[in-house]
Design an enzyme around this catalytic site. Structure first.
Site, PDB file in Angstrom:
ATOM      1  N   SER A 113     -12.811   4.141   4.837  1.00 37.94           N
ATOM      2  CA  SER A 113     -13.373   3.850   6.166  1.00 37.94           C
ATOM      3  C   SER A 113     -14.634   4.656   6.396  1.00 37.94           C
ATOM      4  CB  SER A 113     -12.348   4.177   7.263  1.00 37.94           C
ATOM      5  OG  SER A 113     -11.407   3.134   7.364  1.00 37.94           O
ATOM      6  N   GLY A 152      -7.836   8.687   6.749  1.00 40.44           N
ATOM      7  CA  GLY A 152      -7.830   8.987   8.179  1.00 40.44           C
ATOM      8  C   GLY A 152      -9.212   9.035   8.810  1.00 40.44           C
ATOM      9  N   ASP A 199       0.854  -1.196   0.000  1.00 40.73           N
ATOM     10  CA  ASP A 199       0.000   0.000   0.000  1.00 40.73           C
ATOM     11  C   ASP A 199       0.894   1.252   0.000  1.00 40.73           C
ATOM     12  OD1 ASP A 199      -2.373   1.474   0.206  1.00 40.73           O
ATOM     13  OD2 ASP A 199      -2.360   1.407   2.407  1.00 40.73           O
ATOM     14  N   LYS A 220     -12.817  12.821   7.878  1.00 49.34           N
ATOM     15  CA  LYS A 220     -13.047  12.910   6.437  1.00 49.34           C
ATOM     16  C   LYS A 220     -14.040  13.997   6.109  1.00 49.34           C
ATOM     17  CE  LYS A 220     -12.339   7.927   5.977  1.00 49.34           C
ATOM     18  NZ  LYS A 220     -10.986   7.892   5.466  1.00 49.34           N
ATOM     19  N   HIS A 280      -9.403   4.650  -2.271  1.00 48.40           N
ATOM     20  CA  HIS A 280      -8.676   4.818  -1.002  1.00 48.40           C
ATOM     21  C   HIS A 280      -9.566   5.595  -0.038  1.00 48.40           C
ATOM     22  CE1 HIS A 280      -4.363   3.697  -1.877  1.00 48.40           C
ATOM     23  NE2 HIS A 280      -4.990   3.419  -3.008  1.00 48.40           N
ATOM     24  N   ARG A 301      -8.461   0.398  13.045  1.00 51.18           N
ATOM     25  CA  ARG A 301      -7.750   1.010  14.188  1.00 51.18           C
ATOM     26  C   ARG A 301      -8.756   1.453  15.245  1.00 51.18           C
ATOM     27  NH1 ARG A 301      -2.726   4.328  11.776  1.00 51.18           N
ATOM     28  NH2 ARG A 301      -2.403   3.054   9.953  1.00 51.18           N
ATOM     29  N   ASN A 323     -10.226   0.380   0.050  1.00 55.38           N
ATOM     30  CA  ASN A 323      -9.196   0.356   1.102  1.00 55.38           C
ATOM     31  C   ASN A 323      -9.745   0.794   2.461  1.00 55.38           C
ATOM     32  OD1 ASN A 323      -7.567  -0.124  -1.083  1.00 55.38           O
ATOM     33  ND2 ASN A 323      -6.100   1.499  -0.634  1.00 55.38           N
TER      34      ASN A 323
HETATM   35  P1  13P Z   1      -8.904   4.932   5.541  1.00 54.82           P
HETATM   36  O1  13P Z   1      -8.020   5.898   6.278  1.00 54.82           O
HETATM   37  O2  13P Z   1     -10.209   5.565   5.171  1.00 54.82           O
HETATM   38  O3  13P Z   1      -9.105   3.667   6.268  1.00 54.82           O
HETATM   39  O4  13P Z   1      -8.200   4.598   4.162  1.00 54.82           O
HETATM   40  C1  13P Z   1      -7.128   3.671   4.121  1.00 54.82           C
HETATM   41  C2  13P Z   1      -6.437   3.669   2.816  1.00 54.82           C
HETATM   42  O5  13P Z   1      -6.875   4.235   1.840  1.00 54.82           O
HETATM   43  C3  13P Z   1      -5.165   2.914   2.753  1.00 54.82           C
HETATM   44  O6  13P Z   1      -4.532   3.062   1.526  1.00 54.82           O
END
Ligand code: 13P
Length: 321
Positions: free
Chosen positions: A213, A180, A81, A183, A210, A260, A254
């Site tokens: 989350s 992160g 990644d 957002k 990407h 976390r 992703n």
């Molecule tokens: P998040 O921070 O939304 O979980 O995205 C993770 C990501 O895109 C890793 O490449």
């Protein structure tokens, strides 16, 4: 069974998306495999530069190889990644990775394409796929920080030119998400019109999302109730949007931050409730169970849940196994 990312994308394209989950240690790996087996889903393990350095890159490789033995039914790809050029070449040479990301999206277009082309030529000579990025997502991801003013959505015409010039197999696009836990402050969401336009410009090329989350607000509230100090009110991507995006060609979604948050919530609540506890195994077991439940729930939103047998049959056929 570790398979080339390409094989997973072929099966998913236009139907569902693969969860691409970042892992750093044995507990996350166990939770990830359990959740994917419980929901009968193929998946992608993502290893970031930070994860490679956290213990030792050979440690993670060993953990994943062991998980492959413990869960013989699992079908997955191993992906670097946000690699820089040096790390991407190292992963290609290692013989362990199915796919690498070269992230030169901070460079001007021509330089991004030239760097990606060098990585793609090397990767393709070893049968490894390459993910590249065009456009700029906002937010924070390990050592990458992009301010709101520098965010720019991927231009469909540039995407076409970039794929031709760089040789990348899949494209991470800026379509409204950011990395992160912080957002969207309001009601923003994915730019479906932009996904449609990009896919029309590069039909058949799997798109990668990407910053996917969802930053569940109840998770943030529980963390804060147990002593955390996370900013409240910042939302992530609505997981109900994963599948509509997948139908438009987004094949890889992703997810790192949400995992976390599960870790933080479990550990904060556990030690708040049991202040005399100092054995890390009881809380580790709770985390593995909770992470597995979280992964299974994401796979359902992504539409990958329930596809494992069909994917395995497809992989065996195309790989001649
Ligand atoms: P998040 O921070 O939304 O979980 O995205 C993770 C990501 O895109 C890793 O490449």
């Amino acid at each position: 069974m570790i398979v080339p990312a390409k094989v997973l994308f072929e099966h998913a394209y236009g139907n569902y998306a693969l969860g691409a989950y970042n892992i750093n240690n044995a507990e996350q790996t166990m939770g990830l495999f359990r959740g994917c087996i419980a929901s009968s889903a193929p998946f992608i393990i993502q290893i970031s530069k930070g994860a490679r350095k956290y213990t030792d890159k050979r440690m993670l490789e060993g953990i994943i190889r062991s998980a492959e033995e413990i869960f013989p039914d699992a079908v997955f790809a191993v992906h670097l990644d946000h690699g820089d050029e040096e790390t991407a070449h190292d992963c290609i040479e290692s013989g362990f990775y199915s796919s690498v990301m070269i992230d030169a999206s901070h460079e001007p277009f021509k330089e991004n394409a030239a760097i990606t082309r060098r990585v793609a030529d090397h990767a393709h000579s070893k049968g490894i796929s390459v993910e590249a990025e065009l456009g700029q997502l906002g937010g924070v991801e390990e050592d990458i920080k992009v301010d709101e003013k520098n965010v720019c959505l991927t231009d469909p015409n540039e995407a076409k030119e970039f794929i031709a010039a760089s040789g990348a197999d899949s494209l991470a696009c800026a379509i409204g998400t950011s990395h992160g836990a912080y957002k969207f402050s309001g009601g923003q969401g994915l730019h479906f019109d932009r996904i449609t336009a990009i896919q029309a410009a590069i039909p058949g090329v799997p798109l990668v999302m990407h910053g996917s989350s969802s930053v569940p607000q109840d998770e943030v509230a529980r963390i804060n109730a147990a002593g955390g100090q996370l900013k409240e009110g910042a939302k992530g991507v609505d997981p109900e949007q994963y599948l509509p995006a997948a139908k438009l060609g987004v094949c890889k979604v992703n997810i790192d931050t949400d995992g976390r948050l599960v870790w933080t919530r479990v550990h904060r609540e556990f030690f708040k409730d049991k202040p005399a506890e100092f054995d890390f195994r009881p809380v580790g077991k709770v985390f593995m169970d909770e992470y597995a439940l979280f992964i299974a729930s994401r796979n359902k939103y992504l539409g990958s849940a329930g596809t494992l047998d069909a994917v395995r049959a497809h992989a065996k056929k195309v790989l001649g196994l």
